[in-house]
Design an enzyme around this catalytic site. Structure first.
Site, mmCIF file in Angstrom:
data_model
loop_
_atom_site.group_PDB
_atom_site.id
_atom_site.type_symbol
_atom_site.label_atom_id
_atom_site.label_comp_id
_atom_site.label_asym_id
_atom_site.label_seq_id
_atom_site.Cartn_x
_atom_site.Cartn_y
_atom_site.Cartn_z
ATOM 1 N N LYS A 169 0.848 -1.203 0.000
ATOM 2 C CA LYS A 169 0.000 0.000 0.000
ATOM 3 C C LYS A 169 0.878 1.246 0.000
ATOM 4 O O LYS A 169 1.587 1.510 0.966
ATOM 5 C CB LYS A 169 -0.916 0.042 1.221
ATOM 6 C CG LYS A 169 -1.948 1.167 1.091
ATOM 7 C CD LYS A 169 -2.552 1.603 2.396
ATOM 8 C CE LYS A 169 -1.690 2.554 3.164
ATOM 9 N NZ LYS A 169 -1.495 3.871 2.541
ATOM 10 N N GLU A 195 10.805 0.469 9.902
ATOM 11 C CA GLU A 195 11.803 1.507 9.625
ATOM 12 C C GLU A 195 11.101 2.825 9.914
ATOM 13 O O GLU A 195 10.217 3.241 9.161
ATOM 14 C CB GLU A 195 12.264 1.385 8.164
ATOM 15 C CG GLU A 195 13.611 2.014 7.933
ATOM 16 C CD GLU A 195 13.505 3.470 7.560
ATOM 17 O OE1 GLU A 195 13.520 4.313 8.494
ATOM 18 O OE2 GLU A 195 13.395 3.761 6.379
ATOM 19 N N CYS A 232 13.792 10.285 6.547
ATOM 20 C CA CYS A 232 13.814 9.717 7.894
ATOM 21 C C CYS A 232 15.204 9.829 8.517
ATOM 22 O O CYS A 232 15.331 9.995 9.720
ATOM 23 C CB CYS A 232 13.357 8.269 7.869
ATOM 24 S SG CYS A 232 14.182 7.295 6.621
ATOM 25 N N GLU A 244 11.049 14.977 15.420
ATOM 26 C CA GLU A 244 11.347 14.969 13.991
ATOM 27 C C GLU A 244 10.502 16.066 13.323
ATOM 28 O O GLU A 244 9.279 16.009 13.357
ATOM 29 C CB GLU A 244 10.935 13.586 13.459
ATOM 30 C CG GLU A 244 11.345 13.288 12.074
ATOM 31 C CD GLU A 244 11.017 11.834 11.684
ATOM 32 O OE1 GLU A 244 9.956 11.322 12.088
ATOM 33 O OE2 GLU A 244 11.821 11.237 10.966
HETATM 34 P P1 NAI Z 1 2.399 7.780 8.603
HETATM 35 O O1 NAI Z 1 3.307 6.951 9.382
HETATM 36 O O2 NAI Z 1 1.016 8.022 9.129
HETATM 37 O O3 NAI Z 1 2.208 7.179 7.131
HETATM 38 C C1 NAI Z 1 3.054 6.270 6.516
HETATM 39 C C2 NAI Z 1 2.239 5.173 5.844
HETATM 40 O O4 NAI Z 1 1.512 4.440 6.819
HETATM 41 C C3 NAI Z 1 1.174 5.666 4.866
HETATM 42 O O5 NAI Z 1 1.100 4.756 3.800
HETATM 43 C C4 NAI Z 1 -0.089 5.619 5.686
HETATM 44 O O6 NAI Z 1 -1.256 5.504 4.908
HETATM 45 C C5 NAI Z 1 0.120 4.385 6.503
HETATM 46 N N1 NAI Z 1 -0.594 4.306 7.770
HETATM 47 C C6 NAI Z 1 -1.063 5.306 8.554
HETATM 48 N N2 NAI Z 1 -1.651 4.808 9.638
HETATM 49 C C7 NAI Z 1 -1.545 3.467 9.572
HETATM 50 C C8 NAI Z 1 -1.934 2.400 10.424
HETATM 51 N N3 NAI Z 1 -2.540 2.612 11.586
HETATM 52 N N4 NAI Z 1 -1.653 1.144 10.054
HETATM 53 C C9 NAI Z 1 -1.011 0.892 8.898
HETATM 54 N N5 NAI Z 1 -0.640 1.865 8.060
HETATM 55 C C10 NAI Z 1 -0.892 3.136 8.389
HETATM 56 O O7 NAI Z 1 3.086 9.155 8.342
HETATM 57 P P2 NAI Z 1 2.379 10.530 7.927
HETATM 58 O O8 NAI Z 1 1.112 10.747 8.678
HETATM 59 O O9 NAI Z 1 2.299 10.547 6.472
HETATM 60 O O10 NAI Z 1 3.426 11.571 8.447
HETATM 61 C C11 NAI Z 1 3.415 11.973 9.811
HETATM 62 C C12 NAI Z 1 4.817 12.193 10.294
HETATM 63 O O11 NAI Z 1 5.502 10.951 10.312
HETATM 64 C C13 NAI Z 1 5.658 13.056 9.390
HETATM 65 O O12 NAI Z 1 5.499 14.395 9.679
HETATM 66 C C14 NAI Z 1 7.033 12.579 9.705
HETATM 67 O O13 NAI Z 1 7.499 13.218 10.861
HETATM 68 C C15 NAI Z 1 6.860 11.126 9.986
HETATM 69 N N6 NAI Z 1 7.189 10.283 8.837
HETATM 70 C C16 NAI Z 1 8.344 9.585 8.878
HETATM 71 C C17 NAI Z 1 8.713 8.825 7.807
HETATM 72 C C18 NAI Z 1 9.961 8.052 7.820
HETATM 73 O O14 NAI Z 1 10.386 7.539 6.794
HETATM 74 N N7 NAI Z 1 10.598 7.899 8.941
HETATM 75 C C19 NAI Z 1 7.922 8.763 6.591
HETATM 76 C C20 NAI Z 1 6.691 9.493 6.668
HETATM 77 C C21 NAI Z 1 6.371 10.234 7.752
#
Ligand code: NAI
Length: 788
Positions: free
Chosen positions: A192, A266, A300, A397
């Site tokens: 996804k 990750e 990240c 972050e």
């Molecule tokens: P997120 O962690 O909510 O989203 C990442 C992925 O997880 C997306 O595909 C989302 O649809 C999915 N997702 C969301 N909730 C889920 C759940 N309960 N179970 C399974 N999948 C789920 O990140 P978001 O909301 O896009 O960004 C929020 C903050 O997270 C950002 O501001 C940033 O600080 C951090 N982030 C860190 C990343 C990294 O690579 N370390 C990548 C993206 C965001």
């Protein structure tokens, strides 16, 4: 403007990359592009839709479906159905498919780069030069693993169906990082993409058809968090791989607790970028550009905490301000743009909120003095000075183009500041002195360290975090292993015995236990100690007759034992050969006490021959572990970057918990303890409750075997009570758990600091031990440039 003016100002004229092809491709797919399931696109008009926006212009690029639970079901079923066929292709057949995917990605490179930039807002220079080439490289690299996996990892197989959820910051690259190793290891996939950036995944689905990926081997469902949550929790899924926020990683850890699914996470980071006084400052300034302003800081492993040695700090900040003034911010399709758009309005709002908080908490913001485009989600790059280490911007972050700078005086202080974070994803170290640079690289707690460089990635170099940045690696051998099911964990279980009944209190030291001849203690910090609450329980023989009173540890005892283990950090620093000596000595002493150990086992109900075998297996396991202590080698990796060495080291987790059950009561304990100690961990072990007598013998042996106080602690008691306490303890870095019945509680409690839980009875045979030894370590990748 004449040529002299151009050369003086170095102003660039507009040179946009054409978006025509990508926009025409999107136009052809306006009619509800569906989910990619079993090799075809499925649209369900009942599903809700989500609009996908170009963050640089707010133009709607596409309307995508949001997968319902029924769609997720269909995708998982398709992946399951495709599994025999995919495996049946054999190593060479699978390798050809992966190779074809790499070739097709390369053929469509320009189109994919433009599509990525339209969807995500990142500069075309980055999508063209970094995201897409690295995505192709990942498939090439893993085509090789597909061919070699069976020989390189004998006796191991793919998990089955993998659920993969990825974020929006490197949409195609993260997809490749997930899909390539999963397929190479013989799994099928349901992926996804993030709701903000689904377009290159849609294009990839089409590429799968062109490249001849068998139907159902790759399935892609679109949607947001709810779809992701449904997918990872689906009963038909065997292994979950997630990249994204720490918060969602924790939620996934909890939702999967006790399910037996494989899991790698990750997650976020707040990575230190250490600039020593003897660094090449020009290079370090460019490092900051690549560290925190690359991809608008939405990375990240971004070098978001600049730790600068005091004497050069002002000079360094001045140079950074100069460099900031020369960054080009604007249209991501413009080929000379350095900073594009932020992925979404929500993300921009989050960055603004955190930056405002940083200013409110007394930080000084140094931002580029540039005009931002009138439309689109843009944020000025910059950095904070004067922020307290405890302030929000120094801890959280930001995930935007804003770093936080702090100073340090000595290398020790740099290490302390660098490690003063819940995260442990990456670090950069800048020094022209190789001794200093490598010393810092070794001491920083991070999964990836770049010396005089930053944000370098390659399919052959493992990437992944420590602490709350998650567990598991992506890339290289370690990355492939995450997609291979471990060998069968449990040996033939020992004879069935009644579990110890902790619900009824023992009747003091005597009456109920005619044969009581010993009151056992706990072993903490190198000494036998009474349990905190004075609790005890009766150890019985096979017939229910009490033979001893064992100490019953409580949560305070766990805290004391962990504290002792934390203090015993010298064990990790001891040369591996020294640890081997200590373990050999312990094994020797155990060997001399074979008869006593066997008697203790039989007194608690084990048959004589089984007891003898247990003792023999335990001594052998300890000798094996001792012998392997100095053989936990890392590796050197053939990365794509010239003049670059990427090496991996195997580091201990730190403080490890080990909770045994009543099966293989001595050999499993010793196998687990031996492997963990050999690798340099300090251990808090909960031995078999029924076999507290033999644990008591061990306490005496340990005390006389040169094991430093605190390196190994033994707590007898109720595993159901102690395991969750160990799992929830912030200073326990990893946990080994034998009893599957405790897995749900333990994995839920372990979600707090995201410690990995290794499940299964520790095996004392050489193959099992070899795996234990690997599991007793985590991989750290250090990148070092060379060249005179
Ligand atoms: P997120 O962690 O909510 O989203 C990442 C992925 O997880 C997306 O595909 C989302 O649809 C999915 N997702 C969301 N909730 C889920 C759940 N309960 N179970 C399974 N999948 C789920 O990140 P978001 O909301 O896009 O960004 C929020 C903050 O997270 C950002 O501001 C940033 O600080 C951090 N982030 C860190 C990343 C990294 O690579 N370390 C990548 C993206 C965001």
């Amino acid at each position: 403007m004449d040529i002299t003016e151009i050369l003086t100002t170095m102003e660039y004229g507009p040179n946009p990359e054409s978006a025509d092809d990508a926009l025409a491709w999107l136009k052809d797919r306006q009619d509800w592009p569906g989910h990619f399931i079993a090799g075809a696109f499925h649209a369900d008009p009942q599903e809700t839709a989500m609009k996908v926006e170009n963050p640089a212009t707010h133009a709607v690029l596409a309307t995508m479906p949001v997968a319902s639970a029924a769609t997720v079901d269909a995708a998982v079923a398709a992946a399951r159905a495709a599994l025999p066929g995919w495996r049946g292709l054999g190593p060479q057949g699978r390798a050809r498919v992966l190779y074809a995917l790499a070739r097709h990605l390369q053929k469509r490179a320009r189109f994919l780069a433009v599509l990525e930039t339209l969807d995500n807002g990142k500069p075309i220079r980055e999508s063209r030069d970094i995201d897409v080439p690295l995505a192709a490289r990942h498939f090439y690299h893993h085509a090789g693993w597909a061919a070699a996996a069976e020989v390189e990892f004998p006796g191991r197989a793919g998990w089955g169906v993998c659920a993969q959820v990825i974020p929006w910051n490197f949409p195609l690259l993260m997809l490749s990082w997930k899909i390539a190793p999963a397929l190479a290891a013989g799994n099928t996939v349901v992926l996804k993409p993030a709701e903000q950036t689904p377009l290159t995944a849609l294009a990839f689905a089409e590429i799968c058809r062109e490249a001849g990926v068998p139907d159902g081997a790759v399935n892609i469902v679109f949607g947001a968090g709810d779809t992701g949550a449904t997918l990872v929790a689906h009963k038909g899924v065997d292994k979950v791989a997630f990249t994204g926020s720490t918060e969602v990683g924790r939620a996934i850890r909890r939702s999967l607790a006790g399910s037996g699914k494989g899991l790698t996470l990750e997650l976020g980071g707040k990575s230190p970028f250490i600039v020593c006084a003897d660094a090449d400052l020009e290079a370090a300034v460019e490092g900051v550009v690549d560290g925190i302003w690359f991809n608008g800081g939405q990375v990240c492993c971004a070098g978001s905490r600049l730790l600068v040695q005091e004497g050069i700090a002002e000079r360094f900040y001045a140079r950074l301000r100069d460099r900031l003034a020369r960054l080009r911010i604007g249209d991501p399709l413009h080929k000379s743009t350095d900073i594009g758009a932020i992925v979404s309005g929500d993300q921009l709002a989050r960055i603004r909120r955190l930056v405002a908080e940083g200013q409110a908490q007394g930080g000084t913001l140094h931002a580029a003095d540039a005009a931002l485009p009138e439309t689109g989600h843009y944020h000025l790059p910059g950095f904070f000075t004067g922020a307290e280490p405890a302030s929000t911007v120094a801890r959280e972050e930001i995930f935007g183009p804003v770093a936080v700078a702090m100073t340090f005086r000595t290398p020790d202080e740099a290490v302390a500041l660098a490690n003063n974070t819940a995260y442990g994803l990456a670090a950069s170290v800048w020094s022209e002195n190789i001794n200093t640079a490598l010393d810092l690289a070794a001491r920083v707690r991070a999964g990836v360290v770049w010396v005089n460089g930053t944000n370098l990635f390659d399919a052959a170099a493992p990437f992944g975090g420590m602490k709350e940045s998650g567990f598991g690696r992506e890339g290289g051998r370690a990355g492939l292993e995450a997609y291979l099911h471990p060998l069968a964990d449990d040996p033939a279980p020992g004879p069935a015995t009644e579990p110890v009944d902790f619900s009824t209190a023992p009747q003091g030291a005597g009456p109920a236990a005619e044969a009581v001849d010993r009151t056992l203690k706990l072993y903490v910090g190198g000494k036998q100690v009474r349990p905190d609450g004075g609790g005890s329980y009766a150890v019985t023989d096979g017939t229910g007759r009490s033979v001893a009173l064992a100490a019953r540890a409580n949560r305070k005892d766990v805290r004391n034992a962990v504290e002792a283990a934390v203090k015993a950090a010298g064990w990790a620093r001891m040369p591996a050969a020294g640890r081997a000596q200590v373990l050999y000595f312990l094994a020797e002493n155990m060997d001399q006490r074979r008869a006593d150990l066997a008697v203790s086992l039989t007194r608690a109900g084990l048959a004589e021959d089984a007891a003898d075998r247990e003792v023999g297996a335990a001594v052998d396991a300890l000798i094996f572990a001792a012998g392997m202590a100095d053989k936990l080698d890392g590796g050197l990796h053939s990365v794509g970057q010239p003049r670059m060495v990427a090496m991996t080291m195997r580091e201990p987790w730190g403080v490890a918990g080990l909770v045994c059950d009543d099966r293989a009561p001595l050999s499993a304990l010793i196998a687990g303890v031996g492997a963990l100690l050999a690798a340099g961990n300090r251990v808090v072990a909960v031995p078999s409750a029924r076999h507290a007598l033999v644990a008591g013998d061990l306490m005496q042996l340990i005390a006389t075997s040169d094991v430093p106080g605190g390196a190994l602690n033994l707590l007898t008691g109720d595993p159901a009570e102690l395991a969750p306490v160990l799992a929830a303890h912030d200073e326990v870095d990893a946990l080994w758990l034998a009893d599957p019945a405790l897995r749900a509680a333990v994995e839920t409690a372990a979600a707090g600091n995201l410690k990995p839980v290794m499940a299964g009875l520790p095996r004392s045979d050489p193959a099992g031990l070899a795996r234990l030894l690997q599991g007793a370590t985590q991989v750290k990748t250090i990148w070092v440039p060379y060249g005179a």
